[in-house]
Design a protein around this motif. Structure first.
Motif, PDB file in Angstrom:
ATOM      1  N   ALA A  98       0.823  -1.210   0.000  1.00  7.41           N
ATOM      2  CA  ALA A  98       0.000   0.000   0.000  1.00  7.41           C
ATOM      3  C   ALA A  98       0.860   1.264   0.000  1.00  7.41           C
ATOM      4  O   ALA A  98       0.594   2.215  -0.733  1.00  7.41           O
ATOM      5  CB  ALA A  98      -0.935  -0.007   1.209  1.00  7.41           C
ATOM      6  N   LEU A  99       1.913   1.271   0.815  1.00  5.81           N
ATOM      7  CA  LEU A  99       2.759   2.451   0.927  1.00  5.81           C
ATOM      8  C   LEU A  99       3.468   2.771  -0.390  1.00  5.81           C
ATOM      9  O   LEU A  99       3.686   3.937  -0.720  1.00  5.81           O
ATOM     10  CB  LEU A  99       3.788   2.253   2.036  1.00  5.81           C
ATOM     11  N   GLY A 100       3.812   1.736  -1.136  1.00  9.59           N
ATOM     12  CA  GLY A 100       4.519   1.969  -2.394  1.00  9.59           C
ATOM     13  C   GLY A 100       3.621   2.198  -3.591  1.00  9.59           C
ATOM     14  O   GLY A 100       4.087   2.604  -4.658  1.00  9.59           O
ATOM     15  N   SER A 101       2.327   1.962  -3.446  1.00 16.68           N
ATOM     16  CA  SER A 101       1.436   1.937  -4.608  1.00 16.68           C
ATOM     17  C   SER A 101       0.860   3.297  -5.000  1.00 16.68           C
ATOM     18  O   SER A 101       0.325   3.448  -6.103  1.00 16.68           O
ATOM     19  CB  SER A 101       0.276   0.974  -4.340  1.00 16.68           C
ATOM     20  N   SER A 109      -1.136   2.000  -7.889  1.00 15.42           N
ATOM     21  CA  SER A 109      -0.580   1.081  -8.869  1.00 15.42           C
ATOM     22  C   SER A 109      -0.019  -0.143  -8.163  1.00 15.42           C
ATOM     23  O   SER A 109       0.925  -0.031  -7.371  1.00 15.42           O
ATOM     24  CB  SER A 109       0.537   1.770  -9.666  1.00 15.42           C
ATOM     25  N   ALA A 110      -0.594  -1.317  -8.452  1.00 14.77           N
ATOM     26  CA  ALA A 110      -0.097  -2.544  -7.834  1.00 14.77           C
ATOM     27  C   ALA A 110       1.338  -2.829  -8.259  1.00 14.77           C
ATOM     28  O   ALA A 110       2.147  -3.316  -7.470  1.00 14.77           O
ATOM     29  CB  ALA A 110      -1.007  -3.711  -8.192  1.00 14.77           C
ATOM     30  N   ALA A 111       1.660  -2.512  -9.520  1.00  8.70           N
ATOM     31  CA  ALA A 111       3.032  -2.754  -9.990  1.00  8.70           C
ATOM     32  C   ALA A 111       4.034  -1.911  -9.220  1.00  8.70           C
ATOM     33  O   ALA A 111       5.111  -2.385  -8.849  1.00  8.70           O
ATOM     34  CB  ALA A 111       3.123  -2.456 -11.491  1.00  8.70           C
ATOM     35  N   GLN A 112       3.684  -0.659  -8.942  1.00  4.55           N
ATOM     36  CA  GLN A 112       4.589   0.199  -8.177  1.00  4.55           C
ATOM     37  C   GLN A 112       4.660  -0.259  -6.727  1.00  4.55           C
ATOM     38  O   GLN A 112       5.733  -0.258  -6.116  1.00  4.55           O
ATOM     39  CB  GLN A 112       4.130   1.657  -8.260  1.00  4.55           C
ATOM     40  N   GLY A 113       3.517  -0.663  -6.158  1.00  7.33           N
ATOM     41  CA  GLY A 113       3.521  -1.184  -4.799  1.00  7.33           C
ATOM     42  C   GLY A 113       4.367  -2.433  -4.676  1.00  7.33           C
ATOM     43  O   GLY A 113       5.041  -2.657  -3.650  1.00  7.33           O
ATOM     44  N   PHE A 114       4.357  -3.249  -5.731  1.00 10.02           N
ATOM     45  CA  PHE A 114       5.177  -4.459  -5.753  1.00 10.02           C
ATOM     46  C   PHE A 114       6.657  -4.116  -5.579  1.00 10.02           C
ATOM     47  O   PHE A 114       7.399  -4.853  -4.926  1.00 10.02           O
ATOM     48  CB  PHE A 114       4.946  -5.206  -7.065  1.00 10.02           C
ATOM     49  N   GLU A 115       7.095  -3.006  -6.162  1.00 11.58           N
ATOM     50  CA  GLU A 115       8.507  -2.614  -6.058  1.00 11.58           C
ATOM     51  C   GLU A 115       8.934  -2.456  -4.605  1.00 11.58           C
ATOM     52  O   GLU A 115       9.982  -2.969  -4.196  1.00 11.58           O
ATOM     53  CB  GLU A 115       8.752  -1.305  -6.809  1.00 11.58           C
TER      54      GLU A 115
END
Length: 338
Positions: A98-101, A109-115
């Motif tokens: 959540a913090l990264g998304s 963005s789930a892809a950005q949160g994945f990072e």
């Protein structure tokens, strides 16, 4: 980046695995580490929490795979992430997604949160880079299981649903908890039950998702749930290899059904590359591993979960691609699924 679902090594929500990109490249030799994440976003305007976190380690000799779960409530340092404006903080690891998304006002963005989640899991395990990964939401997992005709899995303990009635409809809620709010365990009435069975039990999509979400009433709570998720990953992988990977029409049908529910991170590698690299993987040798987490209390208040220092050598074995020898030489450090 959203991609088509990668053939036979997949899972979600909960329970999930990987998908392919469409770009030609060569999957590297050597061991592979994949990060598989299940999320439960209620809409595109809600920050996704990582409800299920599974690392799949595939050794260099492709002799199967090791699946281990990272407890979603594990309290860890989460690094600062300038892309989303998130500062460094110490909290439960499922918040890293959540913090990264965040990509804008009520946009995620789930892809950005994945990072950020991958970086955080890497800090915990010592895995410096994941070769691939996937994020699958609960709805996509349900559709995926239905698209392959359901799956059959033995039930290793009695499980009762917190969320569903026997017919699959949502359970009634307490009058004071009419909607999605902060009520703790707001459901009442009849419950779907999954009795223990040594013989495989057939699960439809909604049943598979419901079963993999349950932790209340289980003797080891979320750790039992993590084990059940790994069991379903294994069952999915076996059925995919048996019924989908060799049938292009079926594969197209399954991937179309998943659609936007899946976010894939593939490192620029495509389905042909992954299939070529992993076609000799022995599905029967998928091994599930549970980590020995325990409650973390600070000032008498429960904060989440923690891992004992004894689990460090297991992480080192993953990084050094010697998990098999480690498990044989160190029984009891982690729990191997039966």
């Amino acid at each position: 980046m959203r991609r088509r679902f990668w053939a036979w090594f997949a899972v979600a929500a909960g329970c999930l695995l990987v998908a392919p990109a469409a770009v030609a490249a060569t999957v590297p030799a050597g061991p592979l580490n994949l990060l598989l994440v299940g999320i439960d976003p209620r809409n595109d305007y809600t920050a996704p929490l990582a409800d299920s976190i599974i690392v799949a380690h595939i050794p260099a000799d492709r002799s199967g795979a090791i699946l281990f779960s990272v407890p979603r409530d594990l309290v860890v340092p989460i690094p600062a992430f300038p892309k989303s404006g998130s500062p460094a903080q110490r909290t439960k690891i499922n918040a890293a997604m959540a913090l990264g998304s965040r990509i804008g006002e009520r946009k995620y963005s789930a892809a950005q949160g994945f990072e950020l989640l991958a970086r955080t899991v890497g800090d915990v395990t010592g895995i410096r880079r994941f070769d691939g990964g996937a994020v699958l939401n609960f709805g996509g997992f349900r559709k995926f299981v239905d698209a392959i005709g359901g799956i059959s899995v033995p039930v290793d303990q009695d499980v009762v649903s917190e969320h569903r009635k026997p017919d699959g409809s949502l359970r009634d809620r307490l009058p004071q908890c009419p909607g999605h709010d902060d009520c703790h365990r707001p459901y009442i009435g009849a419950q779907k039950a999954y009795p223990k069975s040594d013989e495989p039990v057939h699960f439809s999509g909604w049943e598979a998702l419901d079963f993999c979400r349950q932790r209340y009433g289980l003797p080891h709570s979320d750790y039992d749930r993590q084990r059940h998720q790994r069991q379903f990953v294994k069952a999915l992988a076996k059925k995919l290899k048996r019924t989908v990977i060799s049938d292009p029409a079926k594969l197209a049908q399954v991937t179309a059904g998943v659609g936007r529910s899946l976010t894939f991170v593939g490192g620029g590698r495509g389905i042909a590359d992954w299939a070529q690299a992993l076609k000799i993987l022995r599905i029967k040798d998928l091994t599930g591993v549970g980590l020995p987490g325990e409650a973390l209390f600070e000032g008498g208040v429960y904060k989440g979960e923690q891992l004992p220092g004894t689990v460090g050598p297991f992480f080192s074995a993953v990084v050094q691609d010697r998990v098999g020898p480690f498990l044989r030489a160190n029984p009891g450090v982690v729990t191997v699924d039966r």
